[in-house]
Design a protein around this motif. Structure first.
Motif, PDB file in Angstrom:
ATOM      1  N   TYR A 205      44.679  35.869  32.484  1.00  0.00           N
ATOM      2  CA  TYR A 205      46.083  36.197  32.759  1.00  0.00           C
ATOM      3  C   TYR A 205      46.730  36.830  31.522  1.00  0.00           C
ATOM      4  CZ  TYR A 205      51.032  35.473  33.975  1.00  0.00           C
ATOM      5  OH  TYR A 205      52.376  35.654  34.228  1.00  0.00           O
ATOM      6  N   ASP A 206      46.481  36.242  30.371  1.00  0.00           N
ATOM      7  CA  ASP A 206      47.028  36.756  29.112  1.00  0.00           C
ATOM      8  C   ASP A 206      46.527  38.171  28.852  1.00  0.00           C
ATOM      9  OD1 ASP A 206      48.184  37.051  26.619  1.00  0.00           O
ATOM     10  OD2 ASP A 206      46.977  35.521  25.622  1.00  0.00           O
ATOM     11  N   TYR A 207      45.237  38.397  29.055  1.00  0.00           N
ATOM     12  CA  TYR A 207      44.638  39.715  28.836  1.00  0.00           C
ATOM     13  C   TYR A 207      45.296  40.759  29.739  1.00  0.00           C
ATOM     14  CZ  TYR A 207      41.134  43.445  28.836  1.00  0.00           C
ATOM     15  OH  TYR A 207      40.502  44.665  28.739  1.00  0.00           O
ATOM     16  N   TYR A 208      45.470  40.420  31.004  1.00  0.00           N
ATOM     17  CA  TYR A 208      46.061  41.373  31.946  1.00  0.00           C
ATOM     18  C   TYR A 208      47.513  41.677  31.588  1.00  0.00           C
ATOM     19  CZ  TYR A 208      42.263  41.633  35.385  1.00  0.00           C
ATOM     20  OH  TYR A 208      41.082  41.899  36.025  1.00  0.00           O
ATOM     21  N   ASN A 211      48.134  43.828  28.497  1.00  0.00           N
ATOM     22  CA  ASN A 211      47.768  45.232  28.601  1.00  0.00           C
ATOM     23  C   ASN A 211      48.403  45.942  29.796  1.00  0.00           C
ATOM     24  OD1 ASN A 211      45.628  45.707  26.386  1.00  0.00           O
ATOM     25  ND2 ASN A 211      45.018  43.746  27.300  1.00  0.00           N
ATOM     26  N   GLY A 212      49.380  45.302  30.415  1.00  0.00           N
ATOM     27  CA  GLY A 212      50.079  45.935  31.533  1.00  0.00           C
ATOM     28  C   GLY A 212      49.197  46.234  32.714  1.00  0.00           C
ATOM     29  N   ILE A 213      48.170  45.423  32.920  1.00  0.00           N
ATOM     30  CA  ILE A 213      47.233  45.624  34.027  1.00  0.00           C
ATOM     31  C   ILE A 213      47.851  45.066  35.307  1.00  0.00           C
ATOM     32  CG2 ILE A 213      44.960  44.978  34.944  1.00  0.00           C
ATOM     33  CD1 ILE A 213      44.090  44.833  31.903  1.00  0.00           C
ATOM     34  N   GLU A 214      47.906  45.880  36.356  1.00  0.00           N
ATOM     35  CA  GLU A 214      48.595  45.494  37.581  1.00  0.00           C
ATOM     36  C   GLU A 214      47.749  44.645  38.522  1.00  0.00           C
ATOM     37  OE1 GLU A 214      50.172  48.982  39.399  1.00  0.00           O
ATOM     38  OE2 GLU A 214      51.564  49.401  37.742  1.00  0.00           O
ATOM     39  N   THR A 215      46.451  44.546  38.282  1.00  0.00           N
ATOM     40  CA  THR A 215      45.589  43.714  39.115  1.00  0.00           C
ATOM     41  C   THR A 215      46.153  42.299  39.218  1.00  0.00           C
ATOM     42  OG1 THR A 215      43.628  44.980  38.478  1.00  0.00           O
ATOM     43  CG2 THR A 215      43.254  42.772  39.373  1.00  0.00           C
ATOM     44  N   ILE A 216      46.210  41.775  40.431  1.00  0.00           N
ATOM     45  CA  ILE A 216      46.735  40.428  40.681  1.00  0.00           C
ATOM     46  C   ILE A 216      45.708  39.387  40.246  1.00  0.00           C
ATOM     47  CG2 ILE A 216      47.455  38.795  42.478  1.00  0.00           C
ATOM     48  CD1 ILE A 216      48.319  41.330  44.109  1.00  0.00           C
ATOM     49  N   VAL A 217      46.155  38.384  39.499  1.00  0.00           N
ATOM     50  CA  VAL A 217      45.292  37.271  39.100  1.00  0.00           C
ATOM     51  C   VAL A 217      45.564  36.103  40.043  1.00  0.00           C
ATOM     52  CG1 VAL A 217      44.649  35.674  37.259  1.00  0.00           C
ATOM     53  CG2 VAL A 217      45.390  38.008  36.696  1.00  0.00           C
ATOM     54  N   MET A 218      44.533  35.703  40.777  1.00  0.00           N
ATOM     55  CA  MET A 218      44.670  34.592  41.725  1.00  0.00           C
ATOM     56  C   MET A 218      43.687  33.482  41.363  1.00  0.00           C
ATOM     57  SD  MET A 218      44.570  34.525  45.914  1.00  0.00           S
ATOM     58  CE  MET A 218      42.796  34.825  46.097  1.00  0.00           C
ATOM     59  N   MET A 266      46.739  40.547  23.499  1.00  0.00           N
ATOM     60  CA  MET A 266      45.301  40.776  23.428  1.00  0.00           C
ATOM     61  C   MET A 266      44.976  42.257  23.574  1.00  0.00           C
ATOM     62  SD  MET A 266      43.892  37.655  25.838  1.00  0.00           S
ATOM     63  CE  MET A 266      42.154  38.088  25.603  1.00  0.00           C
ATOM     64  N   LYS A 267      44.017  42.735  22.804  1.00  0.00           N
ATOM     65  CA  LYS A 267      43.623  44.141  22.869  1.00  0.00           C
ATOM     66  C   LYS A 267      42.725  44.398  24.084  1.00  0.00           C
ATOM     67  CE  LYS A 267      43.957  45.136  17.914  1.00  0.00           C
ATOM     68  NZ  LYS A 267      43.236  45.617  16.718  1.00  0.00           N
ATOM     69  N   ARG A 268      42.888  45.562  24.670  1.00  0.00           N
ATOM     70  CA  ARG A 268      42.098  45.933  25.837  1.00  0.00           C
ATOM     71  C   ARG A 268      40.683  46.320  25.424  1.00  0.00           C
ATOM     72  NH1 ARG A 268      44.203  48.763  31.310  1.00  0.00           N
ATOM     73  NH2 ARG A 268      42.213  48.711  32.450  1.00  0.00           N
ATOM     74  N   ILE A 269      39.728  45.934  26.231  1.00  0.00           N
ATOM     75  CA  ILE A 269      38.334  46.299  26.002  1.00  0.00           C
ATOM     76  C   ILE A 269      37.845  47.118  27.181  1.00  0.00           C
ATOM     77  CG2 ILE A 269      37.783  44.334  24.529  1.00  0.00           C
ATOM     78  CD1 ILE A 269      36.607  42.918  26.936  1.00  0.00           C
ATOM     79  N   THR A 270      36.936  48.044  26.928  1.00  0.00           N
ATOM     80  CA  THR A 270      36.328  48.838  27.988  1.00  0.00           C
ATOM     81  C   THR A 270      34.828  48.620  27.941  1.00  0.00           C
ATOM     82  OG1 THR A 270      38.071  50.515  27.874  1.00  0.00           O
ATOM     83  CG2 THR A 270      36.006  51.152  28.925  1.00  0.00           C
ATOM     84  N   LEU A 271      34.254  48.286  29.088  1.00  0.00           N
ATOM     85  CA  LEU A 271      32.840  47.930  29.139  1.00  0.00           C
ATOM     86  C   LEU A 271      32.063  48.914  30.000  1.00  0.00           C
ATOM     87  CD1 LEU A 271      33.233  44.082  29.759  1.00  0.00           C
ATOM     88  CD2 LEU A 271      32.879  45.229  27.571  1.00  0.00           C
ATOM     89  N   ASP A 272      31.004  49.492  29.451  1.00  0.00           N
ATOM     90  CA  ASP A 272      30.072  50.231  30.297  1.00  0.00           C
ATOM     91  C   ASP A 272      29.087  49.226  30.889  1.00  0.00           C
ATOM     92  OD1 ASP A 272      28.306  49.589  28.239  1.00  0.00           O
ATOM     93  OD2 ASP A 272      28.151  51.644  27.484  1.00  0.00           O
ATOM     94  N   GLU A 273      28.146  49.705  31.676  1.00  0.00           N
ATOM     95  CA  GLU A 273      27.242  48.781  32.372  1.00  0.00           C
ATOM     96  C   GLU A 273      26.446  47.922  31.396  1.00  0.00           C
ATOM     97  OE1 GLU A 273      23.561  48.761  35.621  1.00  0.00           O
ATOM     98  OE2 GLU A 273      24.588  50.642  35.120  1.00  0.00           O
TER      99      GLU A 273
END
Length: 315
Positions: A205-208, A211-218, A266-273
């Protein structure tokens, strides 16, 4: 004083973790969420008896396979539930497709089409997929087509970060199963403020929010109302009927624990496969619980197929 459940609804959207029609009518959740375990139970309820008999007979007459009939029954339950909630019904893609992006997309499209044939628009449905790399890629494709997805069996920040990058509509990070794993390893129970499951969802939740991530945390998979209350303020919480009843019966002051304003930055991270798979592999709990969850969902799906086969054979 208002019940704890009423107070919780003021700060969090409450979802029912059940396919029980009577429980949904009584508890009035916003959404309801399903998985093969819940669908299997729902199909054994008197409320669905007529529908089950009708669909199995129609499937037999049309020469449909048990798998095809299972999909019809799943959608049939979903249609009934969609009439009871103002929000959405999550419908899960076959767990056996958890590592096949193309097959998952095809199955999801077929489910959405089946709902449409029964008058239920895609805006009433979440397609539910396991948060594997392939499941997340399938969700990315479906989201691009306007089909919102719910990524389940989520146990680690790496999964949550990948879902955010894919533009997933909603994630269901698990609480109880994480706690169960750590309790078994350490041989002890946890106070709520040190509960590994609670702390995991708080981190996501903190990460989202950072970083202004709109994905809903349920938050999902609760073992007690202490875990639920420790996540008050989370976007949504999917809660079993017995815990909802406990919250309804309790009348104590409920504090809001989570707010976007309190995000830590928290800083955003980007993950490849490769990075995703490495991070998941490095987390023994997440690796084990994801694999176990997929196996268990498939086991219930197989029970459903066997039950249909027996009904077909009995005539």
């Amino acid at each position: 004083m208002a019940s704890s459940l009423s107070q919780l609804r003021e700060m969090t959207t409450v979802v029912a973790d059940t396919g029980d029609v009577n429980a949904i009518r009584a508890l009035k959740p916003f959404d309801c969420t399903t998985n093969p375990s819940l669908i299997l139970k729902a199909l054994q309820m008197p409320a669905f008896e007529e529908m089950v008999a009708r669909e199995i007979e129609a499937g037999k007459s049309a020469g449909k396979s048990p798998l095809e009939i299972a999909d019809v029954l799943t959608v049939g339950v979903g249609v009934e539930l969609a009439q009871l909630v103002p929000g959405r019904v999550s419908t899960e893609v076959d767990a056996r497709l958890s590592f096949d992006t193309d097959a998952s997309v095809a199955k999801a499209r077929a489910l959405i089409a089946a709902y449409a044939e029964r008058g239920v628009d895609r805006d009433k449905i979440f397609i539910k997929l396991a948060a594997t790399w392939e499941g997340i890629r399938a969700a990315e494709i479906l989201q691009g087509e306007g089909t919102d997805c719910n990524l389940t069996l989520l146990f680690t920040l790496a999964q949550a970060a990948a879902c955010a990058d894919a533009g997933v509509a909603l994630i269901s990070p698990f609480v109880g199963r994480i706690t169960d794993w750590h309790s078994a390893r350490e041989g002890r129970a946890f106070e709520v403020e040190e509960d590994p499951g609670v702390l995991s969802v708080r981190e996501i939740y903190d990460y989202y929010k950072s970083n202004g991530i709109e994905t809903i945390v349920m938050g999902a998979s609760f073992r007690n109302i202490g875990q639920v209350k420790a996540l008050a303020g989370c976007d949504r919480l999917t809660i079993s009927p017995n815990l909802l009843e406990e919250l309804e019966a309790e009348e104590t002051k409920l504090e809001q624990v989570l707010t976007p304003q309190n995000a830590s930055g928290m800083k955003r991270i980007t993950l490849d496969e490769a990075a995703f798979r490495w991070r998941l592999n490095a987390d023994a709990m997440a690796t084990e619980k994801l694999s176990e969850g997929i196996r268990n969902f498939d086991a219930d799906h197989q029970k459903l197929l066997k039950g249909i086969e027996e009904r077909l054979a009995a005539g």
